[in-house]
Design an enzyme around this catalytic site. Structure first.
Site, PDB file in Angstrom:
ATOM      1  N   CYS A 273       0.793  -1.225   0.000  1.00 42.63           N
ATOM      2  CA  CYS A 273       0.000   0.000   0.000  1.00 42.63           C
ATOM      3  C   CYS A 273       0.828   1.278   0.000  1.00 42.63           C
ATOM      4  O   CYS A 273       0.502   2.229  -0.718  1.00 42.63           O
ATOM      5  CB  CYS A 273      -0.988  -0.009   1.168  1.00 42.63           C
ATOM      6  SG  CYS A 273      -0.232  -0.046   2.808  1.00 42.63           S
ATOM      7  N   HIS A 329      -2.945   1.290   6.732  1.00 38.57           N
ATOM      8  CA  HIS A 329      -3.135   1.292   5.280  1.00 38.57           C
ATOM      9  C   HIS A 329      -2.841   2.698   4.781  1.00 38.57           C
ATOM     10  O   HIS A 329      -3.132   3.686   5.464  1.00 38.57           O
ATOM     11  CB  HIS A 329      -4.558   0.872   4.907  1.00 38.57           C
ATOM     12  CG  HIS A 329      -4.792   0.799   3.433  1.00 38.57           C
ATOM     13  ND1 HIS A 329      -3.957   0.121   2.588  1.00 38.57           N
ATOM     14  CD2 HIS A 329      -5.769   1.343   2.647  1.00 38.57           C
ATOM     15  CE1 HIS A 329      -4.403   0.225   1.353  1.00 38.57           C
ATOM     16  NE2 HIS A 329      -5.502   0.965   1.365  1.00 38.57           N
ATOM     17  N   ASP A 352      -7.355   5.627  -3.706  1.00 35.38           N
ATOM     18  CA  ASP A 352      -6.542   4.527  -3.190  1.00 35.38           C
ATOM     19  C   ASP A 352      -6.139   3.604  -4.337  1.00 35.38           C
ATOM     20  O   ASP A 352      -6.965   2.864  -4.866  1.00 35.38           O
ATOM     21  CB  ASP A 352      -7.353   3.750  -2.144  1.00 35.38           C
ATOM     22  CG  ASP A 352      -6.517   2.715  -1.404  1.00 35.38           C
ATOM     23  OD1 ASP A 352      -5.361   2.487  -1.812  1.00 35.38           O
ATOM     24  OD2 ASP A 352      -7.026   2.132  -0.429  1.00 35.38           O
TER      25      ASP A 352
END
Length: 678
Positions: A273, A329, A352
């Site tokens: 991530c 995250h 994202d």
């Protein structure tokens, strides 16, 4: 005839233009400017050329971008030389310098232009001269640009800064990791533009894609998909377990190496991530979109989109559900206006690029307005429910017993989404931005937002919008000559009570839509609680509709509901075609009865009988319920097929029986037609 100037060469004045457009860190090899602000070029005229005079010139400048430039797509624009430039559209003005035999031309681009590589040409009475190329970027310094950011310190941080901190670890031990974004390093801008050209939308329709690059919302969503390689030839391959055949995600320290590797040989292995987010930040800043990397500690991954993390365990304490909570995250926020949502949703937008769940069939996420996330406005685009759950889902712990029973044994409303972090402006300190994403945990506002979000989420899953919602439900066999009942259902999809006038009309109608006489009307005034339904029935009798319907056999039903105090209303219509019952042709009677009792009905059955309809014998069918029981407010249903044996008017009698309700009788008038003979 207008004069045609002979141009020896064009000086793009790269050093000065790049400096004034905050692109000098890209170097001096090419002209890179930001949209909505003027830049200047110097036309060197050939010796002996006539002196330039504006009123005698015929200068038309042409700018083009993309493989298929078109005026209709704003990827090709022509504009004439004027006395001064205009800051809202492509325009040009000039200053003559006879002593140096030059003409200094000032060009202003539209603040709504597509970004990309442009060619610049000059047309004089049909004689075209190619003047050069330039790259146009988004402009955080231009008040008319969608990415305008008024604070200079923030512009320097979120557009110009090439270094940053990415926060990892746990919420109890937060650790900043330095990262080199390197958006101005040699070759990076070309690679970022190549990413746009490799995206599937460009491949399928280059003209439409290039035109859409005016919009930072569109570009950000494309980048969210292209930074990962799940659906396309994207930049980075995600991997969380086996790192053989690639680089461990923890080994990367900057974006440049990854981007160069991708440009040379395709998707790069491997990333997680924080690497996906760092790449998205580099590309966004390179294209001129203000961007920051954000870390959410205790980040929820809600796989079934119900805003609840369900930790389900079996008898052996093994987790058997797919929902999860990550220690942390990382994603990005990008700064832009949201004309598609309204000005209150302008500002930071979350996207994202880590591939978690598909959105519109593609592994991407966002951009979602932080305002929408914080306020639980889950109907606002894009992917707001998923991001809301990441920062604010509730947690439920459950045990699945061997006998099939599920027991809830614990849970939390405060354990998801904490210490949301980004690098502070102008320093390497951690800046906590949790308050931008959510109200304080456990506060009245936070709980109200969560309840509203749950409400909106349920509506979305049902394919409904907030507001009053009407449906019309029909009888299954509406046979010409029979009496039958239709009803409309009003649902209050608001969070507040509504007091509504509720109207239901039936009118004859022709095939052309022309309305005829009324054949039925019902009304009521109802108070509808949030999420509740109210029904309004309308019995259509043959005596009422038989004489007014046309040969088209059509009846139009119209339902209205309105709350005068809130000026809230809903309307729906449905047109029905009356069927025929014919001798010796099978007819199906679909029978229903709503259980009015607060308890279950068992052994439910329907019996029908009619002269000339059922061959002189009653026909009985049990309810179609899978369990054999019909709960409170549920409907008992059965279908019975019969074949009329004689024509004319008759009556079909219906009887309902169960353990708690019995001998419930009704009837319907039926007109049976003679069958056709050869």
């Amino acid at each position: 005839m207008n004069q045609v100037l002979e141009i020896e060469r064009c000086d793009l004045n790269i050093k000065n233009n790049n400096s004034s457009h905050h692109t000098d860190l890209n170097g001096e090899e090419r002209l890179i400017v930001r949209r909505g602000e003027p830049f200047n070029i110097i036309l060197h005229l050939k010796p002996g050329s006539k002196e330039f005079k504006l009123d005698e010139s015929s200068f038309t400048f042409i700018v083009e971008t993309g493989p298929l430039p078109r005026k209709e797509s704003d990827t090709q624009v022509s504009f004439n030389l004027c006395n001064s430039t205009v800051d809202t559209e492509w325009s040009a003005s000039a200053i003559n310098n006879p002593s140096e035999n030059t003409l200094c031309v000032y060009i202003n681009s539209s603040p709504n232009s597509p970004i990309g590589v442009y060619s610049l040409s000059l047309d004089q009475e049909g004689q075209k001269t190619h003047l050069g190329q330039f790259t146009l970027l988004f402009n955080a310094w231009c008040p008319r640009d969608a990415v305008y950011m008024h604070n200079e310190r923030k512009r320097k941080e979120y557009v110009l800064s090439q270094h940053g901190q990415i926060y990892k670890g746990t919420y109890k031990r937060i650790k900043g990791t330095p990262w080199n974004f390197g958006q101005f390093e040699s070759g990076i801008l070309d690679i970022c533009l190549k990413i746009l050209d490799e995206n599937p939308k460009f491949v399928s329709d280059a003209d439409k894609d290039c035109s859409a690059r005016r919009n930072p919302i569109y570009v950000t969503r494309v980048l969210s998909a292209m930074i990962n390689s799940n659906d396309d030839r994207g930049v980075l391959v995600g991997e969380w377990y086996d790192f053989s055949g690639g680089v461990h995600p923890g080994a990367w320290i900057g974006s440049g190496d990854i981007l160069h590797k991708w440009a040379e040989s395709g998707p790069v292995r491997y990333g997680q991530c924080w690497v996906f987010a760092a790449l998205a930040c580099t590309v966004s800043r390179a294209l001129g979109i203000p961007c920051r990397v954000v870390t959410n500690f205790r980040s929820a991954h809600d796989t079934d989109a119900n805003l609840v993390i369900e930790n389900l365990y079996n008898d052996n304490a093994e987790k058997i559900s797919s929902d999860s909570i990550w220690n942390f995250h990382v994603w990005v926020d990008s700064w832009m206006t949201r004309p598609d949502l309204g000005p209150e949703y302008d500002g930071w937008q979350t996207s994202d690029p880590t591939p978690q769940e598909p959105s519109d069939g593609v592994f991407c996420c966002g951009p979602a307005s932080l305002r929408a996330i914080k306020e639980g406005e889950l109907t606002k685009k894009y992917d707001t429910p998923f991001i809301f759950a990441e920062v604010n889902a509730d947690v439920v712990d459950m045990l699945h017993l061997s006998n099939g029973e599920v027991i809830r044994f614990s849970g939390s409303t405060k354990s998801v989404g904490c210490f949301i972090s980004t690098k502070a402006v102008g320093s390497d300190e951690r800046h906590d931005i949790t308050h931008q994403y959510k109200y304080p945990e456990g506060s009245k506002e936070e709980r109200q937002v969560y309840e509203k979000a749950q409400h909106h989420n349920k509506l979305q899953q049902r394919g409904e919008e907030p507001g009053l919602h009407l449906k019309i439900k029909l009888a299954d066999n509406m046979i010409l000559g029979s009496d039958f009942e239709v009803y409309t259902v009003l649902t209050n999809n608001h969070m507040e009570v509504r007091t509504c006038n509720f109207l239901f009309f039936a009118n004859a109608v022709s095939y052309s839509g022309k309305r005829g006489e009324s054949c039925g009307f019902a009304s009521d005034k109802v108070e509808v609680l949030p999420g509740e339904e109210r029904r309004l029935s309308l019995k259509l009798k043959y005596d009422s509709y038989g004489s007014v319907i046309t040969s088209d056999r059509l009846i139009q039903l119209s339902a209205f509901a309105f709350d005068k105090q809130t000026i809230d209303y809903s309307k729906t219509e449905k047109t029905i075609l009356m069927g025929d019952a014919t001798v010796n042709q099978p007819v199906t009677a679909n029978l229903t009865l709503l259980n009015p009792l607060p308890e279950q009905l068992q052994d439910c059955s329907f019996t029908i009988e009619g002269v000339g309809l059922t061959d002189g014998k009653p026909i009985t069918r049990k309810s179609e319920s899978l369990t054999g029981a019909v709960g409170p407010k549920e409907e008992a249903k059965a279908s019975v097929e019969f074949s009329p044996s004689s024509s004319g008017s008759t009556v079909l009698l219906v009887n309902f029986d169960s353990n708690k309700l019995s001998n419930i009788k009704s009837f319907v008038n039926v007109v049976v037609k003679e069958g056709e003979t050869n």
